[in-house]
Enzyme design. Structure first.
Site, short mmCIF file in Angstrom:
data_model
loop_
_atom_site.label_atom_id
_atom_site.label_comp_id
_atom_site.label_asym_id
_atom_site.label_seq_id
_atom_site.Cartn_x
_atom_site.Cartn_y
_atom_site.Cartn_z
N GLU A 1 0.87 -1.16 0.00
CA GLU A 1 0.00 0.00 0.00
C GLU A 1 0.92 1.22 0.00
OE1 GLU A 1 -2.68 0.26 3.35
OE2 GLU A 1 -3.39 2.21 2.64
N ARG B 1 4.94 -12.57 10.03
CA ARG B 1 5.72 -11.40 9.62
C ARG B 1 7.07 -11.40 10.34
NH1 ARG B 1 3.64 -6.14 9.69
NH2 ARG B 1 1.87 -6.94 8.57
N LYS C 1 4.45 0.80 9.63
CA LYS C 1 4.59 2.06 8.89
C LYS C 1 4.02 3.22 9.67
CE LYS C 1 3.03 0.17 5.05
NZ LYS C 1 2.51 -0.03 3.70
P1 ATP Z 1 2.91 -2.24 8.18
O1 ATP Z 1 2.27 -3.19 9.14
O2 ATP Z 1 4.37 -2.06 8.37
O3 ATP Z 1 2.21 -0.95 8.05
P2 ATP Z 1 1.58 -3.38 5.96
O4 ATP Z 1 1.38 -4.84 6.04
O5 ATP Z 1 0.41 -2.52 6.27
O6 ATP Z 1 2.85 -2.99 6.81
P3 ATP Z 1 1.65 -3.31 3.12
O7 ATP Z 1 2.08 -2.22 2.23
O8 ATP Z 1 0.23 -3.70 3.13
O9 ATP Z 1 2.13 -2.92 4.57
O10 ATP Z 1 2.57 -4.59 2.89
C1 ATP Z 1 2.84 -5.15 1.65
C2 ATP Z 1 3.18 -6.58 1.83
O11 ATP Z 1 4.29 -6.73 2.71
C3 ATP Z 1 2.04 -7.36 2.43
O12 ATP Z 1 1.87 -8.55 1.71
C4 ATP Z 1 2.48 -7.62 3.83
O13 ATP Z 1 1.93 -8.79 4.30
C5 ATP Z 1 4.01 -7.67 3.71
N1 ATP Z 1 4.65 -7.29 4.96
C6 ATP Z 1 4.48 -6.14 5.65
N2 ATP Z 1 5.18 -6.15 6.79
C7 ATP Z 1 5.84 -7.35 6.83
C8 ATP Z 1 6.73 -7.97 7.76
N3 ATP Z 1 7.10 -7.37 8.88
N4 ATP Z 1 7.20 -9.20 7.46
C9 ATP Z 1 6.84 -9.82 6.32
N5 ATP Z 1 6.01 -9.30 5.41
C10 ATP Z 1 5.50 -8.08 5.65
MG MG Z 2 -1.28 -3.64 4.92
#
Ligand code: ATP
Ligand code: MG
Length: 556
Positions: A32, A257, A267
């Site tokens: 995102e 994760r 984020k």
């Molecule tokens: P955050 O929790 O840091 O805001 P998010 O999951 O909201 O991260 P996205 O932009 O939706 O951020 O993430 C893109 C992809 O990266 C998704 O498929 C998510 O599952 C993966 N991802 C995000 N954080 C991690 C992590 N700590 N370890 C592994 N994969 C991750």
């Molecule tokens: Mg997300």
């Protein structure tokens, strides 16, 4: 650590191919664009792109840009730059959920026509209230049984901007008594009169992530939709949408994760650090972002090796940050050229060395890679050594320079300290030493030994530099561990940045360019910072030389 056995994701894929559920493998990385990528994202990127490569398939980049209030073009650009830097290529397959807004709208209309979605005018608070809890079933909305025609008309009006934000939503009609809260008539569309970074003012209704995500995967022909554990409970909903629509059905697989010690990875929290001025920006070298790591001097290959070595699991765990640093060190040891730099200079006058003379000594650029060749380092009567390498009253086990003691200068001569010069306050301002001309190159013909070898630079033939030293951004292994009422920012490390000015570097570093990484002998690895301007050099310490991981590994 990874062994030869395949992880559970690859086992599932093998089985799917064997049983003919899919004929090829197609994955995607779906960020995102509401922040910069961090090391957790790197794990997801490596996983998706490596799996595609291993199975001869493809991996798409898709921006899940369904939330116009938090998303920006700046983030899209940084995400693309970071994935490329990490070494992965999505070729021409750069997609956006916003490209599917029209299709998603049509699919929503189809669900309405099937009696599977309705326009609901409960307020957001009421929707929450009606939703029930884990222990109590939800309550049906009074708008749930609206006639299809009325739903179609209102949904069209929502799209046409006839209704204000928050006045109505489109919801899926599933089961308000489901034990899974995600199945209790989830919201599919909200009215948000905000322009979108790509679609401008074309839309004032936006799909929720839950509605957009699965259909976007399906539209792209994704076979394996790999995501993190928190989406496990959403899977029945994604399956339900796809079954109602009768479209291509990707398999969703969830993994744990990545968490790292001394690091926050959300984020939202990283944005808080940036906006609150706790760090200098998303690419501050203390940040766990890929842009921060790039600026700090982490090689992308080290990050890839780290991500691919930690494997994937079904349960949450936290990886020691020292392991990441271990991979960085291992890589830089092979690739970084060695240089001499003095961070806290102490002036040394070699009293028996000829005035005005300069000689060039030969130094090896990288003992791990002799093809990197050699360079010349100028030596002269006045040099600088590290302040910490001298003690007037040496404590036991301090083998470096002290009054009367002899040490080796790397690539140069043996010197012996004969006098300590102090100012009025008693501070040591310079040392007087003698040198032994017969020890040129670093060995004594009479076979006498010294216990220490020091790095140094010539006073006259060196350049000034600023060096930024970093420690972990947080003092606690788990920065989120705070007492009741506390905040993760309470755990920020006040000493995470130390700026040293007045450092001295050997002349061959004068034209080093931002991004280049060197090993400063005995000190660590240092990367030229983009703040370097008009010959004023700024370095970031990437990592020290001491590998803490070996110690941790033994204790595991
Ligand atoms: P955050 O929790 O840091 O805001 P998010 O999951 O909201 O991260 P996205 O932009 O939706 O951020 O993430 C893109 C992809 O990266 C998704 O498929 C998510 O599952 C993966 N991802 C995000 N954080 C991690 C992590 N700590 N370890 C592994 N994969 C991750
Ligand atoms: Mg997300």
């Amino acid at each position: 650590m990874k062994d030869n056995k395949k992880d559970f994701i690859r086992e599932i894929i093998d089985k799917d191919l064997e049983e003919g559920r899919y004929k090829k493998v197609h994955t995607r990385f779906p960020p995102e664009p509401n922040g910069y990528l961090h090391i957790g994202h790197a794990k997801a990127i490596c996983l998706n792109f490596e799996i595609a490569k291993e199975y001869g398939g493809k991996c798409n980049l898709r921006f899940d840009d369904t939330n116009p209030t938090k998303e920006e073009e700046e983030y899209v650009l940084s995400i693309k730059e970071d994935i490329r830097w990490l070494g992965y290529d999505w070729e021409e397959r750069e997609f956006y959920a916003s490209d599917y807004f029209e299709k998603l709208y049509e699919m929503a209309v189809e669900l309405i026509k099937k009696g599977k979605a309705y326009v609901c005018e409960l307020t957001p608070d009421q929707i929450r209230e009606y939703r029930g809890t884990l222990t109590e079933p939800g309550k049906e909305s009074p708008y749930r049984n609206r006639p299809v025609e009325e739903n179609l008309k209102l949904f069209k009006e929502m799209r046409d901007g006839k209704h204000p934000d928050g006045s109505m939503v489109l919801r899926a009609k599933i089961d308000m008594a489901s034990s899974n809260l995600n199945m209790r008539d989830p919201v599919m569309y909200r009215i948000i009169h905000t322009s979108h970074h790509r679609t401008g003012n074309k839309w004032c209704i936006y799909p929720t992530y839950d509605w957009a995500h699965g259909q976007s995967d399906s539209l792209e022909g994704i076979t394996h939709s790999i995501c993190t554990l928190e989406f496990q409970d959403h899977r029945p909903l994604y399956d339900w949408f796809i079954e109602q629509l009768g479209i291509h059905h990707p398999r969703q697989i969830e993994f744990a994760r990545l968490n790292l010690t001394y690091t926050v990875m959300s984020k939202r929290k990283l944005l808080e650090l940036v906006e609150g001025g706790y760090v200098k920006g998303w690419d501050d070298p203390r940040m766990p972002t890929l842009s921060g790591m790039r600026r700090r001097g982490y090689p992308p290959s080290a990050i890839r090796k780290f991500c691919n070595s930690i494997g994937v699991a079904k349960t949450e765990s936290t990886v020691d940050i020292e392991l990441l640093e271990h991979f960085v060190r291992e890589e830089l040891n092979k690739t970084a050229e060695r240089r001499m730099a003095v961070l806290k200079p102490l002036k040394v006058v070699i009293i028996n060395y000829p005035e005005g003379k300069t000689e060039e000594l030969e130094a090896i650029n990288n003992p791990e890679n002799l093809s990197a060749g050699t360079r010349k380092i100028p030596f002269s009567k006045v040099i600088y050594i590290e302040r910490d390498d001298f003690m007037e009253n040496p404590v036991p086990k301090f083998y470096r320079l002290a009054p009367g003691r002899e040490v080796r200068l790397r690539y140069a001569y043996f010197i012996r300290c004969v006098d300590v010069i102090k100012d009025k306050e008693g501070n040591i301002v310079e040392l007087h030493c003698t040198y032994d001309p017969d020890t040129r190159g670093g060995d004594a013909p009479d076979g006498r030994k010294v216990k220490a070898t020091l790095h140094w630079v010539s006073a006259e033939n060196s350049f000034p530099a600023e060096v930024r030293l970093y420690e972990y951004l947080f003092t606690k292994k788990n920065p989120l561990d705070v007492p009741e009422g506390g905040d993760f920012k309470d755990n920020l490390n006040p000493n995470s940045l130390t700026v040293l000015t007045g450092c001295r570097i050997e002349p061959s570093l004068a034209d080093a360019k931002p991004g280049m990484v060197f090993q400063f002998e005995r000190l660590g690895y240092f990367c030229v910072d983009p703040d370097t301007k008009n010959g004023k050099l700024v370095f970031n310490r990437t990592v020290t030389l001491k590998d803490e991981w070996e110690k941790i590994k033994k204790s595991l």
